[in-house]
Design a protein around this motif. Structure first.
Motif, PDB file in Angstrom:
ATOM      1  N   LEU A  92      43.549  41.320  57.234  1.00  0.00           N
ATOM      2  CA  LEU A  92      44.409  41.934  56.213  1.00  0.00           C
ATOM      3  C   LEU A  92      45.435  40.937  55.695  1.00  0.00           C
ATOM      4  N   GLN A  93      45.928  40.070  56.568  1.00  0.00           N
ATOM      5  CA  GLN A  93      46.896  39.062  56.139  1.00  0.00           C
ATOM      6  C   GLN A  93      46.253  38.067  55.174  1.00  0.00           C
ATOM      7  N   ILE A  94      45.006  37.700  55.441  1.00  0.00           N
ATOM      8  CA  ILE A  94      44.296  36.804  54.532  1.00  0.00           C
ATOM      9  C   ILE A  94      44.060  37.489  53.195  1.00  0.00           C
ATOM     10  N   CYS A  95      43.616  38.744  53.232  1.00  0.00           N
ATOM     11  CA  CYS A  95      43.386  39.505  52.000  1.00  0.00           C
ATOM     12  C   CYS A  95      44.680  39.681  51.220  1.00  0.00           C
ATOM     13  N   ASP A  96      45.760  39.925  51.939  1.00  0.00           N
ATOM     14  CA  ASP A  96      47.064  40.075  51.298  1.00  0.00           C
ATOM     15  C   ASP A  96      47.463  38.785  50.586  1.00  0.00           C
ATOM     16  N   ALA A  97      47.209  37.641  51.222  1.00  0.00           N
ATOM     17  CA  ALA A  97      47.528  36.348  50.599  1.00  0.00           C
ATOM     18  C   ALA A  97      46.698  36.124  49.343  1.00  0.00           C
ATOM     19  N   LEU A  98      45.418  36.521  49.378  1.00  0.00           N
ATOM     20  CA  LEU A  98      44.567  36.395  48.194  1.00  0.00           C
ATOM     21  C   LEU A  98      45.094  37.262  47.056  1.00  0.00           C
ATOM     22  N   GLY A  99      45.514  38.485  47.391  1.00  0.00           N
ATOM     23  CA  GLY A  99      46.074  39.372  46.365  1.00  0.00           C
ATOM     24  C   GLY A  99      47.373  38.840  45.806  1.00  0.00           C
ATOM     25  N   LEU A 100      48.223  38.315  46.684  1.00  0.00           N
ATOM     26  CA  LEU A 100      49.486  37.734  46.235  1.00  0.00           C
ATOM     27  C   LEU A 100      49.228  36.604  45.252  1.00  0.00           C
ATOM     28  N   GLY A 101      48.270  35.737  45.578  1.00  0.00           N
ATOM     29  CA  GLY A 101      47.952  34.621  44.695  1.00  0.00           C
ATOM     30  C   GLY A 101      47.383  35.072  43.365  1.00  0.00           C
ATOM     31  N   ALA A 102      46.471  36.055  43.411  1.00  0.00           N
ATOM     32  CA  ALA A 102      45.833  36.527  42.177  1.00  0.00           C
ATOM     33  C   ALA A 102      46.817  37.238  41.260  1.00  0.00           C
ATOM     34  N   PHE A 103      47.633  38.138  41.813  1.00  0.00           N
ATOM     35  CA  PHE A 103      48.572  38.896  40.992  1.00  0.00           C
ATOM     36  C   PHE A 103      49.684  38.003  40.440  1.00  0.00           C
ATOM     37  N   THR A 104      50.132  37.059  41.252  1.00  0.00           N
ATOM     38  CA  THR A 104      51.168  36.131  40.789  1.00  0.00           C
ATOM     39  C   THR A 104      50.649  35.287  39.629  1.00  0.00           C
ATOM     40  N   ALA A 105      49.467  34.725  39.786  1.00  0.00           N
ATOM     41  CA  ALA A 105      48.901  33.855  38.746  1.00  0.00           C
ATOM     42  C   ALA A 105      48.608  34.634  37.470  1.00  0.00           C
ATOM     43  N   THR A 106      48.051  35.833  37.606  1.00  0.00           N
ATOM     44  CA  THR A 106      47.713  36.637  36.428  1.00  0.00           C
ATOM     45  C   THR A 106      48.948  36.948  35.596  1.00  0.00           C
ATOM     46  N   SER A 107      50.030  37.357  36.255  1.00  0.00           N
ATOM     47  CA  SER A 107      51.236  37.732  35.517  1.00  0.00           C
ATOM     48  C   SER A 107      51.963  36.519  34.953  1.00  0.00           C
ATOM     49  N   ALA A 108      51.943  35.408  35.684  1.00  0.00           N
ATOM     50  CA  ALA A 108      52.552  34.185  35.152  1.00  0.00           C
ATOM     51  C   ALA A 108      51.790  33.731  33.906  1.00  0.00           C
ATOM     52  N   ALA A 109      50.460  33.822  33.949  1.00  0.00           N
ATOM     53  CA  ALA A 109      49.654  33.460  32.786  1.00  0.00           C
ATOM     54  C   ALA A 109      49.896  34.422  31.632  1.00  0.00           C
ATOM     55  N   MET A 110      50.110  35.698  31.935  1.00  0.00           N
ATOM     56  CA  MET A 110      50.400  36.684  30.896  1.00  0.00           C
ATOM     57  C   MET A 110      51.676  36.319  30.153  1.00  0.00           C
ATOM     58  N   ALA A 111      52.671  35.866  30.899  1.00  0.00           N
ATOM     59  CA  ALA A 111      53.930  35.464  30.272  1.00  0.00           C
ATOM     60  C   ALA A 111      53.708  34.304  29.306  1.00  0.00           C
ATOM     61  N   MET A 112      52.906  33.331  29.724  1.00  0.00           N
ATOM     62  CA  MET A 112      52.625  32.188  28.864  1.00  0.00           C
ATOM     63  C   MET A 112      51.848  32.625  27.621  1.00  0.00           C
ATOM     64  N   THR A 113      50.880  33.514  27.811  1.00  0.00           N
ATOM     65  CA  THR A 113      50.057  33.983  26.695  1.00  0.00           C
ATOM     66  C   THR A 113      50.891  34.725  25.658  1.00  0.00           C
ATOM     67  N   MET A 114      51.893  35.477  26.132  1.00  0.00           N
ATOM     68  CA  MET A 114      52.725  36.269  25.230  1.00  0.00           C
ATOM     69  C   MET A 114      53.835  35.448  24.591  1.00  0.00           C
ATOM     70  N   GLY A 115      53.860  34.152  24.883  1.00  0.00           N
ATOM     71  CA  GLY A 115      54.833  33.277  24.245  1.00  0.00           C
ATOM     72  C   GLY A 115      56.144  33.138  24.994  1.00  0.00           C
TER      73      GLY A 115
END
Length: 205
Positions: A92-115
């Motif tokens: 679960l800790q490994i899965c949690d780390a994967l989710g943390l990485g995916a959600f963090t990257a997706t939202s950071a990229a969203m910010a860049m995409t929106m200007g």
């Protein structure tokens, strides 16, 4: 193919987040409704906070119920197999780390995409999405949020979001997304398994 792999990371993370919420709720002796609610809040809470910050309403989780359903199923599974969950703690800790990485990257990229391509906004949106659900979980469970204690968790999200911001100018396409993901997951897992913690500030007499 890349998007399919990315979706898998997000689903795995959503399951891990929901499971952690359900475990906390059961330990706090919530009723079934409380367990389900806390699991859902933990899983999608960060995305809800992100969408409210950027004015993306109604939030994406309400327009596409996939992750809410995943959270409910995950919570139900925890309720049925709670006595075995402690054996899966490391997974679960490994899965949690994967989710943390995916959600963090997706939202950071969203910010860049929106200007909104300033370091502060990119890091804030990435970090809020990654850790927001856990903070809401702990607040509702009346305990000190884990990210405010010694765990290197929020710092991993901050580093991952910053990595996306700085790599965006040098690498084309989806490369910054994966650089952010790898940065976040690596920091989280290394600190977790090497037992590395941030120092605790103690009052001086």
């Amino acid at each position: 193919m890349l998007m399919t792999v990315w979706t898998v990371f997000e689903v795995v993370g959503a399951v891990a987040f929901a499971a952690s919420g359900a475990v906390v709720a059961i330990r706090k002796e919530f009723d079934l409704f409380g367990v389900l609610v806390l699991a859902v809040i933990t899983s999608i809470g960060g995305g809800l906070l992100r969408d409210m910050i950027i004015g993306n309403v109604p939030p994406l989780a309400f327009r596409d119920s996939t992750y809410i359903l995943i959270s409910l199923v995950s919570a139900a599974a925890v309720c049925c197999f709670y006595s075995y969950i402690h054996r899966l703690r490391h997974l679960l800790q490994i899965c949690d780390a994967l989710g943390l990485g995916a959600f963090t990257a997706t939202s950071a990229a969203m910010a860049m995409t929106m200007g909104w391509n300033t370091l502060l906004v990119v890091v804030t949106l990435g970090t809020v999405t990654g850790v927001g659900g856990g903070v809401l979980r702990d607040v509702l469970a009346r305990q000190i949020p884990m990210v405010f204690q010694k765990e290197v968790y929020a710092l991993a999200a901050v580093s991952g979001a910053a990595a996306l911001y700085f790599s965006h100018s040098f690498f084309p396409g989806s490369a910054p997304l994966y650089i952010s993901f790898i940065t976040t997951v690596s920091i989280r897992l290394v600190c977790l398994y090497k037992n590395i913690h941030l120092p605790i500030v103690r009052p001086h007499e």
